[in-house]
Design a protein around this motif. Structure first.
Motif, mmCIF file in Angstrom:
data_model
loop_
_atom_site.group_PDB
_atom_site.id
_atom_site.type_symbol
_atom_site.label_atom_id
_atom_site.label_comp_id
_atom_site.label_asym_id
_atom_site.label_seq_id
_atom_site.Cartn_x
_atom_site.Cartn_y
_atom_site.Cartn_z
ATOM 1 N N LEU A 311 0.838 -1.209 0.000
ATOM 2 C CA LEU A 311 0.000 0.000 0.000
ATOM 3 C C LEU A 311 0.871 1.256 0.000
ATOM 4 O O LEU A 311 0.588 2.240 -0.686
ATOM 5 C CB LEU A 311 -0.901 0.023 1.244
ATOM 6 N N LEU A 312 1.943 1.190 0.777
ATOM 7 C CA LEU A 312 2.844 2.349 0.827
ATOM 8 C C LEU A 312 3.524 2.556 -0.530
ATOM 9 O O LEU A 312 3.681 3.697 -0.991
ATOM 10 C CB LEU A 312 3.897 2.127 1.924
ATOM 11 N N ALA A 313 3.875 1.439 -1.172
ATOM 12 C CA ALA A 313 4.543 1.535 -2.482
ATOM 13 C C ALA A 313 3.635 2.210 -3.520
ATOM 14 O O ALA A 313 4.108 2.909 -4.411
ATOM 15 C CB ALA A 313 4.950 0.144 -2.961
ATOM 16 N N GLN A 314 2.320 2.031 -3.350
ATOM 17 C CA GLN A 314 1.388 2.697 -4.284
ATOM 18 C C GLN A 314 1.470 4.217 -4.168
ATOM 19 O O GLN A 314 1.020 4.939 -5.049
ATOM 20 C CB GLN A 314 -0.057 2.254 -3.997
ATOM 21 N N LYS A 315 2.007 4.692 -3.058
ATOM 22 C CA LYS A 315 2.101 6.132 -2.833
ATOM 23 C C LYS A 315 3.481 6.677 -3.217
ATOM 24 O O LYS A 315 3.878 7.757 -2.783
ATOM 25 C CB LYS A 315 1.817 6.431 -1.349
ATOM 26 N N GLU A 316 4.211 5.912 -4.005
ATOM 27 C CA GLU A 316 5.577 6.309 -4.348
ATOM 28 C C GLU A 316 5.652 7.743 -4.924
ATOM 29 O O GLU A 316 6.514 8.520 -4.525
ATOM 30 C CB GLU A 316 6.181 5.284 -5.309
ATOM 31 N N PRO A 317 4.748 8.119 -5.865
ATOM 32 C CA PRO A 317 4.846 9.494 -6.377
ATOM 33 C C PRO A 317 4.670 10.550 -5.275
ATOM 34 O O PRO A 317 5.360 11.577 -5.267
ATOM 35 C CB PRO A 317 3.697 9.582 -7.399
ATOM 36 N N LEU A 322 7.016 14.432 -1.396
ATOM 37 C CA LEU A 322 7.190 14.850 -0.001
ATOM 38 C C LEU A 322 8.663 14.841 0.385
ATOM 39 O O LEU A 322 9.130 15.689 1.148
ATOM 40 C CB LEU A 322 6.394 13.928 0.937
ATOM 41 N N SER A 323 9.389 13.889 -0.152
ATOM 42 C CA SER A 323 10.795 13.852 0.229
ATOM 43 C C SER A 323 11.588 14.943 -0.499
ATOM 44 O O SER A 323 12.475 15.549 0.097
ATOM 45 C CB SER A 323 11.328 12.449 0.083
ATOM 46 N N LYS A 324 11.200 15.264 -1.726
ATOM 47 C CA LYS A 324 11.878 16.371 -2.443
ATOM 48 C C LYS A 324 11.628 17.718 -1.769
ATOM 49 O O LYS A 324 12.475 18.595 -1.760
ATOM 50 C CB LYS A 324 11.359 16.453 -3.884
ATOM 51 N N THR A 325 10.422 17.880 -1.189
ATOM 52 C CA THR A 325 10.090 19.156 -0.549
ATOM 53 C C THR A 325 10.485 19.166 0.931
ATOM 54 O O THR A 325 10.149 20.099 1.667
ATOM 55 C CB THR A 325 8.575 19.453 -0.676
ATOM 56 N N ARG A 330 13.508 9.721 4.232
ATOM 57 C CA ARG A 330 13.425 8.280 3.987
ATOM 58 C C ARG A 330 14.788 7.643 4.193
ATOM 59 O O ARG A 330 15.762 8.064 3.597
ATOM 60 C CB ARG A 330 12.983 8.008 2.549
ATOM 61 N N ASP A 331 14.820 6.612 5.054
ATOM 62 C CA ASP A 331 16.009 5.771 5.159
ATOM 63 C C ASP A 331 15.624 4.430 4.563
ATOM 64 O O ASP A 331 14.474 4.214 4.225
ATOM 65 C CB ASP A 331 16.400 5.555 6.628
ATOM 66 N N THR A 332 16.594 3.534 4.516
ATOM 67 C CA THR A 332 16.248 2.211 3.983
ATOM 68 C C THR A 332 15.238 1.518 4.888
ATOM 69 O O THR A 332 14.417 0.744 4.422
ATOM 70 C CB THR A 332 17.507 1.330 3.885
ATOM 71 N N ASP A 333 15.281 1.836 6.197
ATOM 72 C CA ASP A 333 14.423 1.065 7.106
ATOM 73 C C ASP A 333 13.345 1.887 7.790
ATOM 74 O O ASP A 333 12.611 1.359 8.617
ATOM 75 C CB ASP A 333 15.282 0.371 8.165
#
Ligand code: SF4
Length: 355
Positions: A311-317, A322-325, A330-333
């Motif tokens: 479900l989280l992967a569906q929100k990748e865009p 959010l991470s660009k702004t 986001r870390d690997t874990d």
């Protein structure tokens, strides 16, 4: 680890900003007896012994120490606990006498959370608090003299008429008392400041002032000296099980069942009436996001099931944006909201909910 919460829905008067169900009445003894009955009746509901105990309200400190002691002893004996890893009691400054402070210590209270809200007497009168700033200072001294070495102070910002300078003055008075923990809440609703920018500024002024004084922010509203984070409250955010006793108290089995007692004291005294719900997969997932992302540690991805990770992967865009702004790190874990964005964490988290 599991925790126990005991609710005392009594207040000597009602503060203007408060939505809590609290009754101005004094039938404490039957209430304490009903509490002890409920504690006995539900002792089998936990498969692992609880480690923390929290007396909240309302105003637990209004009750005679002898009744608080009986309820504390009932928790101890029913759950077979010798010593709590943390035993917190909420107090109001006007209830803290030397005798009560000694009694709290003697019953094993290891942490006191005091509702101060402001150190400005005009603001306190406006809020209809029953104490003055001087009483709050004296209450801290009384608790310290009784041996309390884990003191948390509650403050409120973002209300009508509060200036930045006025806010910092209260924060500085709190710091001068050298508490181990500070919780700060924004006043919402009718009496809240409609100027969102000023509220945000006051939130950031607070973050700066407390971190400059050695406090670590560990959740949207909570700051602690190293190692003094509230263990009981931290368990809520990581979805540990807890049992709540008393009118209006909530319980959680650590998986998907939430239940609650009727908030009506008379109904509670007449025989516990409760409701419950079983969370759907989606509700469990949204709750994990909502609770974990309000903490500075954020959401460990290991806490998600394979389906939830999908479900989280569906929100990748959305995550990418959010991470660009700078709104999500986001870390690997794990995922976390940086502290400078915690003020708007609710809206960030909602963007991650499934469509
Ligand atoms: S004392 Fe606490 S619980 Fe009671 S009305 Fe005031 S803020 Fe609410």
């Amino acid at each position: 680890m599991p925790g126990l919460y005991v609710h005392f829905p009594f207040c000597a008067s009602k503060c203007i900003y408060c939505d809590f169900y609290a009754r101005v009445r004094k039938d404490w003894k039957p209430y304490a007896e009903a509490l002890m009955q409920e504690i006995r009746d539900r002792a089998e509901e936990l498969s692992v012994p609880p480690t923390t105990l929290y007396f909240g309200g309302g105003t637990p400190s209004l009750l005679p120490a002898s009744l608080l002691l009986q309820v504390a002893e009932q928790c101890r004996s029913s759950f077979g606990v010798r010593d709590w890893a943390e035993f917190t009691v909420e107090v109001n400054p006007d209830d803290v006498t030397p005798a009560k402070a000694d009694a709290l210590r003697d019953m094993g209270v290891s942490r006191v959370s005091m509702g101060v809200q402001s150190f400005d007497d005009a603001q306190l009168r406006w809020m209809r608090r029953r104490h003055t700033a001087a009483q709050a200072v004296e209450a801290c001294a009384t608790l310290r003299r009784a041996g309390c070495d884990n003191l948390s102070l509650d403050l409120i910002f973002g209300f009508q008429g509060l200036t930045d300078a006025g806010w910092l003055a209260s924060v500085d008075r709190a710091l001068a008392l050298q508490p181990e923990h500070i919780s700060c809440y924004q006043m919402m609703g009718r009496w809240g400041d409609a100027d969102e920018e000023r509220c945000r500024r006051q939130y950031h002024l607070l973050q700066e002032r407390l971190t400059a004084n050695g406090f670590i922010q560990y959740e949207i509203s909570n700051y602690a000296l190293p190692g003094r984070e509230s263990r009981h409250n931290s368990a809520y955010w990581s979805r540990e099980p807890y049992l709540g006793f008393g009118a209006g108290a909530h319980s959680f089995d650590g998986r998907r069942r939430r239940s609650w007692n009727s908030p009506d004291i008379d109904a509670y005294l007449a025989g516990r009436q409760y409701g419950s719900e079983t969370l759907s997969d989606r509700e469990v997932y949204e709750e994990k996001l909502m609770l974990a992302l309000r903490t500075v540690q954020g959401l460990p991805l290991a806490a998600l099931t394979a389906e939830e990770r999908a479900l989280l992967a569906q929100k990748e865009p959305v995550l990418e944006r959010l991470s660009k702004t700078g709104k999500i790190e986001r870390d690997t874990d794990r995922l976390r909201i940086p502290v400078r964005e915690l003020f708007v964490s609710d809206s960030i988290i909602r963007e991650l909910f499934p469509d």
